[in-house]
Design a protein around this motif. Sequence first.
Motif, PDB file in Angstrom:
ATOM      1  N   VAL A   1      -6.615   9.548  23.980  1.00 38.71           N
ATOM      2  CA  VAL A   1      -8.132   9.431  24.212  1.00 38.71           C
ATOM      3  C   VAL A   1      -8.289   9.730  25.506  1.00 38.71           C
ATOM      4  O   VAL A   1      -7.398   9.717  26.500  1.00 38.71           O
ATOM      5  CB  VAL A   1      -8.735   8.164  23.867  1.00 38.71           C
ATOM      6  CG1 VAL A   1      -8.565   8.054  22.422  1.00 38.71           C
ATOM      7  CG2 VAL A   1      -8.209   7.181  24.587  1.00 38.71           C
ATOM      8  N   SER A   2      -9.482  10.328  26.145  1.00 36.00           N
ATOM      9  CA  SER A   2      -9.714  10.476  27.566  1.00 36.00           C
ATOM     10  C   SER A   2     -10.864   9.531  27.867  1.00 36.00           C
ATOM     11  O   SER A   2     -11.758   9.097  27.089  1.00 36.00           O
ATOM     12  CB  SER A   2     -10.631  11.907  27.559  1.00 36.00           C
ATOM     13  OG  SER A   2      -9.615  13.037  27.403  1.00 36.00           O
ATOM     14  N   CYS A   3     -10.657   9.305  29.098  1.00 35.38           N
ATOM     15  CA  CYS A   3     -11.393   8.044  29.691  1.00 35.38           C
ATOM     16  C   CYS A   3     -12.796   8.618  29.756  1.00 35.38           C
ATOM     17  O   CYS A   3     -12.911   9.832  30.368  1.00 35.38           O
ATOM     18  CB  CYS A   3     -11.103   7.581  30.771  1.00 35.38           C
ATOM     19  SG  CYS A   3     -12.236   6.171  31.839  1.00 35.38           S
ATOM     20  N   PRO A   4     -14.117   8.087  29.419  1.00 40.17           N
ATOM     21  CA  PRO A   4     -15.393   8.672  29.742  1.00 40.17           C
ATOM     22  C   PRO A   4     -15.829   8.472  30.965  1.00 40.17           C
ATOM     23  O   PRO A   4     -16.625   9.264  31.704  1.00 40.17           O
ATOM     24  CB  PRO A   4     -16.247   7.645  28.618  1.00 40.17           C
ATOM     25  CG  PRO A   4     -15.574   6.654  28.686  1.00 40.17           C
ATOM     26  CD  PRO A   4     -14.041   6.767  28.502  1.00 40.17           C
ATOM     27  N   GLU A   5     -15.212   7.768  31.661  1.00 45.00           N
ATOM     28  CA  GLU A   5     -15.425   7.586  33.256  1.00 45.00           C
ATOM     29  C   GLU A   5     -14.822   8.651  34.169  1.00 45.00           C
ATOM     30  O   GLU A   5     -15.136   9.464  35.111  1.00 45.00           O
ATOM     31  CB  GLU A   5     -15.191   6.068  33.867  1.00 45.00           C
ATOM     32  CG  GLU A   5     -16.083   5.170  33.489  1.00 45.00           C
ATOM     33  CD  GLU A   5     -17.520   5.338  33.807  1.00 45.00           C
ATOM     34  OE1 GLU A   5     -17.629   5.647  35.053  1.00 45.00           O
ATOM     35  OE2 GLU A   5     -18.446   5.002  32.972  1.00 45.00           O
ATOM     36  N   CYS A   6     -13.199   8.798  34.232  1.00 45.32           N
ATOM     37  CA  CYS A   6     -12.556   9.526  35.171  1.00 45.32           C
ATOM     38  C   CYS A   6     -11.958  10.766  34.341  1.00 45.32           C
ATOM     39  O   CYS A   6     -11.305  11.579  35.001  1.00 45.32           O
ATOM     40  CB  CYS A   6     -11.478   8.608  35.736  1.00 45.32           C
ATOM     41  SG  CYS A   6     -10.160   8.073  34.852  1.00 45.32           S
ATOM     42  N   GLY A   7     -11.724  10.689  32.992  1.00 44.10           N
ATOM     43  CA  GLY A   7     -11.286  11.936  32.421  1.00 44.10           C
ATOM     44  C   GLY A   7      -9.642  11.705  32.020  1.00 44.10           C
ATOM     45  O   GLY A   7      -9.164  12.572  31.502  1.00 44.10           O
ATOM     46  N   ALA A   8      -9.253  10.692  32.480  1.00 47.36           N
ATOM     47  CA  ALA A   8      -7.848  10.624  32.434  1.00 47.36           C
ATOM     48  C   ALA A   8      -7.387  10.418  30.880  1.00 47.36           C
ATOM     49  O   ALA A   8      -8.126   9.845  30.408  1.00 47.36           O
ATOM     50  CB  ALA A   8      -7.313   9.050  32.989  1.00 47.36           C
ATOM     51  N   LYS A   9      -6.091  11.027  30.559  1.00 47.72           N
ATOM     52  CA  LYS A   9      -5.586  11.158  29.141  1.00 47.72           C
ATOM     53  C   LYS A   9      -4.796   9.896  29.187  1.00 47.72           C
ATOM     54  O   LYS A   9      -4.030   9.399  29.970  1.00 47.72           O
ATOM     55  CB  LYS A   9      -4.768  12.173  28.942  1.00 47.72           C
ATOM     56  CG  LYS A   9      -5.561  13.492  29.006  1.00 47.72           C
ATOM     57  CD  LYS A   9      -6.244  13.861  27.929  1.00 47.72           C
ATOM     58  CE  LYS A   9      -7.074  15.222  27.919  1.00 47.72           C
ATOM     59  NZ  LYS A   9      -8.286  15.418  27.305  1.00 47.72           N
ATOM     60  N   ILE A  10      -5.187   9.092  27.924  1.00 52.97           N
ATOM     61  CA  ILE A  10      -4.605   7.612  27.864  1.00 52.97           C
ATOM     62  C   ILE A  10      -3.835   7.925  26.465  1.00 52.97           C
ATOM     63  O   ILE A  10      -4.545   7.915  25.323  1.00 52.97           O
ATOM     64  CB  ILE A  10      -5.536   6.621  27.734  1.00 52.97           C
ATOM     65  CG1 ILE A  10      -6.247   6.507  29.044  1.00 52.97           C
ATOM     66  CG2 ILE A  10      -5.010   5.161  27.534  1.00 52.97           C
ATOM     67  CD1 ILE A  10      -7.694   5.740  28.963  1.00 52.97           C
ATOM     68  N   ASP A  11      -2.505   7.848  26.430  1.00 51.72           N
ATOM     69  CA  ASP A  11      -1.671   7.713  25.436  1.00 51.72           C
ATOM     70  C   ASP A  11      -1.667   6.318  24.864  1.00 51.72           C
ATOM     71  O   ASP A  11      -1.254   5.404  25.190  1.00 51.72           O
ATOM     72  CB  ASP A  11      -0.378   8.382  25.577  1.00 51.72           C
ATOM     73  CG  ASP A  11       0.560   8.397  24.221  1.00 51.72           C
ATOM     74  OD1 ASP A  11       0.328   7.684  23.044  1.00 51.72           O
ATOM     75  OD2 ASP A  11       1.708   8.701  24.545  1.00 51.72           O
ATOM     76  N   LEU A  12      -2.362   6.191  23.313  1.00 50.59           N
ATOM     77  CA  LEU A  12      -2.376   4.903  22.801  1.00 50.59           C
ATOM     78  C   LEU A  12      -1.192   4.283  21.986  1.00 50.59           C
ATOM     79  O   LEU A  12      -1.325   3.434  21.236  1.00 50.59           O
ATOM     80  CB  LEU A  12      -3.519   4.913  21.740  1.00 50.59           C
ATOM     81  CG  LEU A  12      -5.006   4.978  22.589  1.00 50.59           C
ATOM     82  CD1 LEU A  12      -6.099   4.978  21.342  1.00 50.59           C
ATOM     83  CD2 LEU A  12      -5.279   4.011  23.564  1.00 50.59           C
ATOM     84  N   SER A  13      -0.109   4.896  22.264  1.00 45.50           N
ATOM     85  CA  SER A  13       1.220   4.623  21.791  1.00 45.50           C
ATOM     86  C   SER A  13       1.505   3.243  22.279  1.00 45.50           C
ATOM     87  O   SER A  13       1.718   2.935  23.444  1.00 45.50           O
ATOM     88  CB  SER A  13       2.374   5.721  21.901  1.00 45.50           C
ATOM     89  OG  SER A  13       3.434   5.211  21.673  1.00 45.50           O
ATOM     90  N   ALA A  14       2.172   2.569  21.285  1.00 45.03           N
ATOM     91  CA  ALA A  14       2.298   1.084  21.796  1.00 45.03           C
ATOM     92  C   ALA A  14       3.598   1.066  22.612  1.00 45.03           C
ATOM     93  O   ALA A  14       3.772   0.214  23.648  1.00 45.03           O
ATOM     94  CB  ALA A  14       2.742   0.147  20.459  1.00 45.03           C
ATOM     95  N   ASN A  15       4.375   2.273  22.535  1.00 41.63           N
ATOM     96  CA  ASN A  15       5.652   2.270  23.701  1.00 41.63           C
ATOM     97  C   ASN A  15       5.138   2.824  24.799  1.00 41.63           C
ATOM     98  O   ASN A  15       5.943   2.859  25.847  1.00 41.63           O
ATOM     99  CB  ASN A  15       6.490   3.079  22.833  1.00 41.63           C
ATOM    100  CG  ASN A  15       7.183   2.819  21.573  1.00 41.63           C
ATOM    101  OD1 ASN A  15       7.287   1.443  21.378  1.00 41.63           O
ATOM    102  ND2 ASN A  15       7.572   3.413  20.727  1.00 41.63           N
ATOM    103  N   ASP A  16       4.051   3.371  24.957  1.00 39.92           N
ATOM    104  CA  ASP A  16       3.606   4.071  26.384  1.00 39.92           C
ATOM    105  C   ASP A  16       2.816   2.928  27.029  1.00 39.92           C
ATOM    106  O   ASP A  16       1.676   2.613  26.647  1.00 39.92           O
ATOM    107  CB  ASP A  16       2.595   5.312  26.213  1.00 39.92           C
ATOM    108  CG  ASP A  16       2.396   5.910  27.345  1.00 39.92           C
ATOM    109  OD1 ASP A  16       2.135   5.286  28.408  1.00 39.92           O
ATOM    110  OD2 ASP A  16       2.216   7.188  27.138  1.00 39.92           O
TER     111      ASP A  16
END
Length: 77
Positions: free
Chosen positions: A32-47
Amino acid sequence: MDFNDQDVIIECPNCKKEMIVKILEITNHHTVSCPECGAKIDLSANDPSAKLGIPKNYKPFEGLDEYLKEVEAKRNK
């Protein structure tokens, strides 16, 4: 109530702002992308970038109503 369709609050590991994602997005390891800064966040539990923002003291049913109200309030901001 479909548990996978519920919203949870996570913290962006980049800017530390809170955002809302669905439990299903976490279990399916979406990015997903952060709506504030645009960073990509991998929601994988291993990440470690996922930092799944479910509070450590969160118990699935104890206080669930209050937690869902908090998520709803943040969604409506």
